[in-house]
Motif scaffolding. Structure first.
Motif, PDB file in Angstrom:
ATOM      1  N   ASP A  19       0.776  -1.230  -0.173  1.00  0.00           N
ATOM      2  CA  ASP A  19       0.102   0.060  -0.065  1.00  0.00           C
ATOM      3  C   ASP A  19       1.051   1.229  -0.122  1.00  0.00           C
ATOM      4  O   ASP A  19       0.584   2.223  -0.721  1.00  0.00           O
ATOM      5  N   GLU A  20       1.984   1.198   0.861  1.00  0.00           N
ATOM      6  CA  GLU A  20       2.988   2.397   0.966  1.00  0.00           C
ATOM      7  C   GLU A  20       3.403   2.392  -0.723  1.00  0.00           C
ATOM      8  O   GLU A  20       3.805   3.636  -0.921  1.00  0.00           O
ATOM      9  N   ARG A  21       3.961   1.443  -1.153  1.00  0.00           N
ATOM     10  CA  ARG A  21       4.529   1.568  -2.426  1.00  0.00           C
ATOM     11  C   ARG A  21       3.810   2.229  -3.308  1.00  0.00           C
ATOM     12  O   ARG A  21       4.139   2.896  -4.309  1.00  0.00           O
ATOM     13  N   ARG A  22       2.462   1.516  -3.428  1.00  0.00           N
ATOM     14  CA  ARG A  22       1.333   2.215  -4.363  1.00  0.00           C
ATOM     15  C   ARG A  22       1.354   3.793  -4.261  1.00  0.00           C
ATOM     16  O   ARG A  22       1.218   4.483  -5.106  1.00  0.00           O
ATOM     17  N   ARG A  23       1.124   4.166  -3.072  1.00  0.00           N
ATOM     18  CA  ARG A  23       0.897   5.682  -2.544  1.00  0.00           C
ATOM     19  C   ARG A  23       2.100   6.385  -3.227  1.00  0.00           C
ATOM     20  O   ARG A  23       1.942   7.532  -3.821  1.00  0.00           O
ATOM     21  N   MET A  24       3.262   5.871  -2.711  1.00  0.00           N
ATOM     22  CA  MET A  24       4.513   6.806  -3.017  1.00  0.00           C
ATOM     23  C   MET A  24       4.539   6.768  -4.742  1.00  0.00           C
ATOM     24  O   MET A  24       5.159   7.476  -5.294  1.00  0.00           O
ATOM     25  N   GLY A  25       4.398   5.358  -5.342  1.00  0.00           N
ATOM     26  CA  GLY A  25       4.398   5.234  -6.783  1.00  0.00           C
ATOM     27  C   GLY A  25       3.599   6.224  -7.387  1.00  0.00           C
ATOM     28  O   GLY A  25       3.984   6.798  -8.505  1.00  0.00           O
ATOM     29  N   SER A  26       2.264   6.623  -6.781  1.00  0.00           N
ATOM     30  CA  SER A  26       1.376   7.500  -7.451  1.00  0.00           C
ATOM     31  C   SER A  26       2.091   8.817  -7.430  1.00  0.00           C
ATOM     32  O   SER A  26       2.026   9.322  -8.438  1.00  0.00           O
ATOM     33  N   GLY A  27       2.735   9.217  -6.421  1.00  0.00           N
ATOM     34  CA  GLY A  27       3.201  10.518  -6.337  1.00  0.00           C
ATOM     35  C   GLY A  27       4.585  10.505  -7.400  1.00  0.00           C
ATOM     36  O   GLY A  27       4.810  11.503  -8.053  1.00  0.00           O
ATOM     37  N   MET A  28       5.171   9.504  -7.509  1.00  0.00           N
ATOM     38  CA  MET A  28       6.276   9.380  -8.441  1.00  0.00           C
ATOM     39  C   MET A  28       5.882   9.516 -10.052  1.00  0.00           C
ATOM     40  O   MET A  28       6.396  10.102 -10.751  1.00  0.00           O
ATOM     41  N   ARG A  29       4.778   8.782 -10.311  1.00  0.00           N
ATOM     42  CA  ARG A  29       4.169   9.068 -11.447  1.00  0.00           C
ATOM     43  C   ARG A  29       3.827  10.380 -11.898  1.00  0.00           C
ATOM     44  O   ARG A  29       4.289  10.706 -13.024  1.00  0.00           O
ATOM     45  N   GLU A  30       3.266  11.125 -10.869  1.00  0.00           N
ATOM     46  CA  GLU A  30       3.212  12.558 -11.545  1.00  0.00           C
ATOM     47  C   GLU A  30       4.317  13.419 -11.588  1.00  0.00           C
ATOM     48  O   GLU A  30       4.290  14.015 -12.499  1.00  0.00           O
ATOM     49  N   ALA A  31       5.155  13.000 -10.870  1.00  0.00           N
ATOM     50  CA  ALA A  31       6.418  13.606 -10.844  1.00  0.00           C
ATOM     51  C   ALA A  31       7.037  13.253 -12.263  1.00  0.00           C
ATOM     52  O   ALA A  31       7.774  14.037 -12.992  1.00  0.00           O
ATOM     53  N   MET A  32       6.859  12.086 -12.709  1.00  0.00           N
ATOM     54  CA  MET A  32       7.343  11.784 -13.881  1.00  0.00           C
ATOM     55  C   MET A  32       6.560  12.361 -15.236  1.00  0.00           C
ATOM     56  O   MET A  32       7.240  12.533 -16.339  1.00  0.00           O
ATOM     57  N   VAL A  33       5.270  12.507 -14.828  1.00  0.00           N
ATOM     58  CA  VAL A  33       4.577  13.376 -15.761  1.00  0.00           C
ATOM     59  C   VAL A  33       4.962  14.723 -16.076  1.00  0.00           C
ATOM     60  O   VAL A  33       5.417  15.090 -17.417  1.00  0.00           O
ATOM     61  N   HIS A  34       5.497  15.454 -14.806  1.00  0.00           N
ATOM     62  CA  HIS A  34       6.018  16.573 -15.105  1.00  0.00           C
ATOM     63  C   HIS A  34       7.626  16.610 -15.795  1.00  0.00           C
ATOM     64  O   HIS A  34       7.830  17.548 -16.279  1.00  0.00           O
ATOM     65  N   ALA A  35       8.062  15.615 -15.520  1.00  0.00           N
ATOM     66  CA  ALA A  35       9.502  15.527 -16.076  1.00  0.00           C
ATOM     67  C   ALA A  35       9.295  15.362 -17.557  1.00  0.00           C
ATOM     68  O   ALA A  35       9.983  15.829 -18.528  1.00  0.00           O
ATOM     69  N   LYS A  36       8.251  14.661 -17.969  1.00  0.00           N
ATOM     70  CA  LYS A  36       7.916  14.328 -19.426  1.00  0.00           C
ATOM     71  C   LYS A  36       7.495  15.612 -20.147  1.00  0.00           C
ATOM     72  O   LYS A  36       7.846  15.997 -21.393  1.00  0.00           O
ATOM     73  N   LEU A  37       6.841  16.479 -19.293  1.00  0.00           N
ATOM     74  CA  LEU A  37       6.445  17.556 -19.865  1.00  0.00           C
ATOM     75  C   LEU A  37       7.692  18.275 -20.149  1.00  0.00           C
ATOM     76  O   LEU A  37       7.790  19.551 -21.011  1.00  0.00           O
ATOM     77  N   ALA A  38       8.462  18.381 -18.965  1.00  0.00           N
ATOM     78  CA  ALA A  38       9.724  19.459 -19.126  1.00  0.00           C
ATOM     79  C   ALA A  38      10.593  19.018 -20.461  1.00  0.00           C
ATOM     80  O   ALA A  38      10.991  19.896 -21.091  1.00  0.00           O
ATOM     81  N   ILE A  39      10.636  17.659 -20.739  1.00  0.00           N
ATOM     82  CA  ILE A  39      11.246  17.263 -21.919  1.00  0.00           C
ATOM     83  C   ILE A  39      10.610  17.772 -23.345  1.00  0.00           C
ATOM     84  O   ILE A  39      11.431  17.883 -24.021  1.00  0.00           O
ATOM     85  N   GLN A  40       9.325  17.702 -23.060  1.00  0.00           N
ATOM     86  CA  GLN A  40       8.411  18.359 -24.319  1.00  0.00           C
ATOM     87  C   GLN A  40       8.855  19.623 -24.644  1.00  0.00           C
ATOM     88  O   GLN A  40       8.920  20.301 -25.684  1.00  0.00           O
TER      89      GLN A  40
END
Length: 187
Positions: A19-40
């Protein structure tokens, strides 16, 4: 470039419950989306620079052509003006070429970092521990051993702690252990 995201990924541990891994993973996915936008954004900026470079090169070619025509009709004033403009455009072309090169390198670096972080995130979210032969995993084992009651279990050769020590003795012992660990890790 994405140091904060990478540091957060490193803080993940195989000891996290799902459960903790999923919660933290969700936050990381959001950060990865922001990183992808920065690359764009980097790609868009690079495309803009390339467009400006093409325009500047076309302007330089036009000025040089006009300079040549003015020289053919022996118009010294127009030739002098064309030389000034040619120098300006040539300087801009050089600057834009340098800028394009730096932006390309920055984009390539960001894409490599994003790919590595993405792979790390997939591994963390799936619950797989990091590669046990990696230096980071070895360092984590040594730190865990130092924090545990039985540091000899991880192969760390430390003297057993005395039963009663003063705070200064404990701090000195901790500093000595830290120095030994740093020497082992080559830092």
């Amino acid at each position: 470039m994405f140091d904060e995201i990478r540091d957060t990924l490193r803080q993940f541990s195989s000891r996290l419950d799902p459960d903790e891994r999923r919660r933290m993973g969700s936050g990381m996915r959001e950060a990865m989306v922001h990183a992808k936008l920065a690359i764009q954004d980097m790609r868009t900026t690079l495309a803009t620079t390339e467009s400006r470079l093409k325009t500047e090169q076309a302007e330089l070619d036009t000025v040089r052509r006009r300079q040549g025509l003015a020289a053919q009709i022996d118009d010294a004033e127009t030739v002098a003006i064309a030389e000034r403009f040619a120098a300006r455009h040539a300087e801009r072309v050089v600057m834009l070429e340098s800028k394009r090169m730096v932006q390309q390198q920055e984009l390539e670096l960001a894409e490599r970092e994003y790919d590595a972080m993405s792979a790390d995130l997939k591994r963390v979210v799936s619950g797989f521990a990091p590669d046990p032969s990696s230096p980071e995993a070895a360092a984590a084992r040594e730190v865990d051993a130092l924090l545990s009651d039985d540091p000899a279990a991880a192969g760390v050769d430390l003297p057993p702690p005395p039963s009663r020590r003063s705070r200064a003795d404990r701090e000195a012992d901790a500093e000595a252990r830290l120095a030994a660990l740093k020497r082992q890790l080559g830092k």
